[in-house]
Design an enzyme around this catalytic site. Structure first.
Site, PDB file in Angstrom:
ATOM      1  N   HIS A  61       0.860  -1.179   0.000  1.00  0.00           N
ATOM      2  CA  HIS A  61       0.000   0.000   0.000  1.00  0.00           C
ATOM      3  C   HIS A  61       0.895   1.227   0.000  1.00  0.00           C
ATOM      4  CE1 HIS A  61       0.988  -0.619   4.191  1.00  0.00           C
ATOM      5  NE2 HIS A  61       0.435   0.535   4.542  1.00  0.00           N
ATOM      6  N   HIS A  63       1.211   3.961   2.232  1.00  0.00           N
ATOM      7  CA  HIS A  63       1.627   4.721   3.404  1.00  0.00           C
ATOM      8  C   HIS A  63       3.134   4.943   3.337  1.00  0.00           C
ATOM      9  CE1 HIS A  63      -2.154   3.712   5.990  1.00  0.00           C
ATOM     10  NE2 HIS A  63      -2.322   4.793   5.256  1.00  0.00           N
ATOM     11  N   ASP A  65       5.683   4.769   5.264  1.00  0.00           N
ATOM     12  CA  ASP A  65       6.690   3.841   5.788  1.00  0.00           C
ATOM     13  C   ASP A  65       6.892   2.623   4.900  1.00  0.00           C
ATOM     14  OD1 ASP A  65       4.081   3.101   6.533  1.00  0.00           O
ATOM     15  OD2 ASP A  65       4.731   2.074   8.352  1.00  0.00           O
ATOM     16  N   HIS A  66       6.113   2.525   3.810  1.00  0.00           N
ATOM     17  CA  HIS A  66       6.249   1.404   2.885  1.00  0.00           C
ATOM     18  C   HIS A  66       6.762   1.810   1.506  1.00  0.00           C
ATOM     19  CE1 HIS A  66       4.118  -1.653   5.394  1.00  0.00           C
ATOM     20  NE2 HIS A  66       3.717  -0.537   5.973  1.00  0.00           N
ATOM     21  N   HIS A 138      -6.839  -3.291   5.741  1.00  0.00           N
ATOM     22  CA  HIS A 138      -6.200  -2.148   6.396  1.00  0.00           C
ATOM     23  C   HIS A 138      -7.124  -0.946   6.223  1.00  0.00           C
ATOM     24  CE1 HIS A 138      -3.043  -0.040   8.320  1.00  0.00           C
ATOM     25  NE2 HIS A 138      -2.510   0.529   7.247  1.00  0.00           N
ATOM     26  N   ASP A 206       0.315  -4.767   7.687  1.00  0.00           N
ATOM     27  CA  ASP A 206      -0.704  -3.724   7.782  1.00  0.00           C
ATOM     28  C   ASP A 206      -2.107  -4.243   7.474  1.00  0.00           C
ATOM     29  OD1 ASP A 206       1.917  -2.403   7.439  1.00  0.00           O
ATOM     30  OD2 ASP A 206       0.722  -0.566   7.554  1.00  0.00           O
ATOM     31  N   HIS A 265       7.391  -5.508  11.050  1.00  0.00           N
ATOM     32  CA  HIS A 265       6.594  -4.278  11.096  1.00  0.00           C
ATOM     33  C   HIS A 265       6.213  -3.925  12.533  1.00  0.00           C
ATOM     34  CE1 HIS A 265       3.250  -1.460  10.067  1.00  0.00           C
ATOM     35  NE2 HIS A 265       4.089  -1.153   9.082  1.00  0.00           N
TER      36      HIS A 265
END
Length: 333
Positions: A61, A63, A65-66, A138, A206, A265
């Protein structure tokens, strides 16, 4: 053989010694990456692997942090004189998100091919990888991935000889081609054995625990699953933000029965994940609190390791003192 390295295990923000989420695999000179959080480039360099052979990038996805490490990684791949196309796979909106990030990485010497996921499950072939994407739960659209290497059956020499086929026709048949000899057409199924067990890695972060995760992780040699929280009392927080606890991840593994489970994670507040693993292994004994740089070398069933021991789908775990009774891992590096 499939090399797997969990480059970063952090969620939300990087910490000293813990980069943000990323996984990298290598097979036959090709590399595949899932997610590219901040610090991914440093983690790759620390591992001693190369950026140039990355042929496939999958995103769970969008976000930060990814995916926040992507612009710098693309520039580095370009500076390594990469020319081959790069396949990117991710939820709907992938091309728009990547092109926005490329405002600071506008010129690349290689094309990007986008595959945007729209179905609940999708299968994509990117040799040598067979990729299965599956939608999870998520607070934005998010996918997990299973990466598989299939394996053909063995060439049956006795069958080829019984058919009277000269040796020069064996290799084309082994490669899946049809051949003609003395006016007769011969097909691979006439000389090949049944397909052998391949390798499979399932990766999921997530999400809340949903049935599709356990379904997709069945038969996996390695199941990598988010464990945002080790503290049991944070279950309500996990539900609110649609993440998982260690215990929920272990319950999915207990249902799926992969060869082993790596948790990843972690919340920035979770400093010592290993402190919680005693109770987690009561649910699934093959669980491991993965750290940055955790690495496995997965081999096919009938391959042999360098020391001559049968791998049986096991692997060499790097840099750890691991008890096979606790983790299900039979060989170490």
């Amino acid at each position: 053989m499939l090399d797997v390295c969990l480059l970063g295990t952090g969620g939300m923000m990087p910490l000293p010694g813990r980069w943000l989420t990323s996984l990298m695999m290598r097979c036959g000179g090709s590399s595949l990456m899932i997610d590219c959080g901040e610090g991914t480039q440093v983690a790759v360099k620390e591992k001693g692997w190369s950026f140039k052979p990355i042929d496939v990038m999958c995103f769970t996805h969008y976000h930060a942090d990814h995916i926040s490490g992507l612009p710098g990684l693309l520039l580095t791949m370009g500076n390594a004189d990469r020319r081959e196309p790069l396949l990117m796979i991710g939820p709907r909106g992938l091309e728009r998100v990547v092109n926005a990030l490329r405002m600071i990485a506008p010129e690349l010497p290689f094309p990007i091919v986008f595959h945007e996921l729209t179905e609940k499950t999708e299968d994509i072939t990117a040799e040598p990888y067979e990729i299965r994407a599956f939608r999870v739960n998520h607070n934005v659209t998010c996918y997990g991935y299973s990466i598989s290497l299939s394996r053909k059956g063995k060439f049956q020499v006795d069958k080829a000889k019984a058919l009277g086929l000269p040796v020069q026709y064996w290799n084309p048949l082994q490669k899946g081609n049809t051949v003609e000899y003395e006016g007769v057409i011969y097909t691979p199924d006439q000389v090949m054995g049944a397909p052998r067990k391949g390798l499979k890695v399932t990766y999921c972060t997530d999400t809340r625990p949903v049935p599709v995760i356990a379904e997709e992780a069945k038969g996996a040699d390695l199941f990598i699953c988010e464990g945002m929280y080790g503290e049991k009392e944070k279950i309500e927080k996990a539900r609110e933000y649609k993440h998982m606890t260690f215990y929920e991840a272990a319950a999915l593994a207990r249902e799926a029965q992969p060869a082993r489970l790596w948790l990843t994670h972690y919340s920035p507040s979770l400093i010592y994940p290993e402190n919680y693993m005693g109770n987690v292994r009561k649910i699934f004994p093959g669980a491991w609190a993965a750290a940055d740089g955790e690495s496995l070398e997965l081999r096919f069933e009938d391959e042999e390791t360098e020391n001559g021991c049968e791998a049986i789908g096991n692997a060499r775990e790097t840099g750890k003192s691991i008890s096979s009774a606790d983790t299900g891992i039979l060989s170490e590096k």
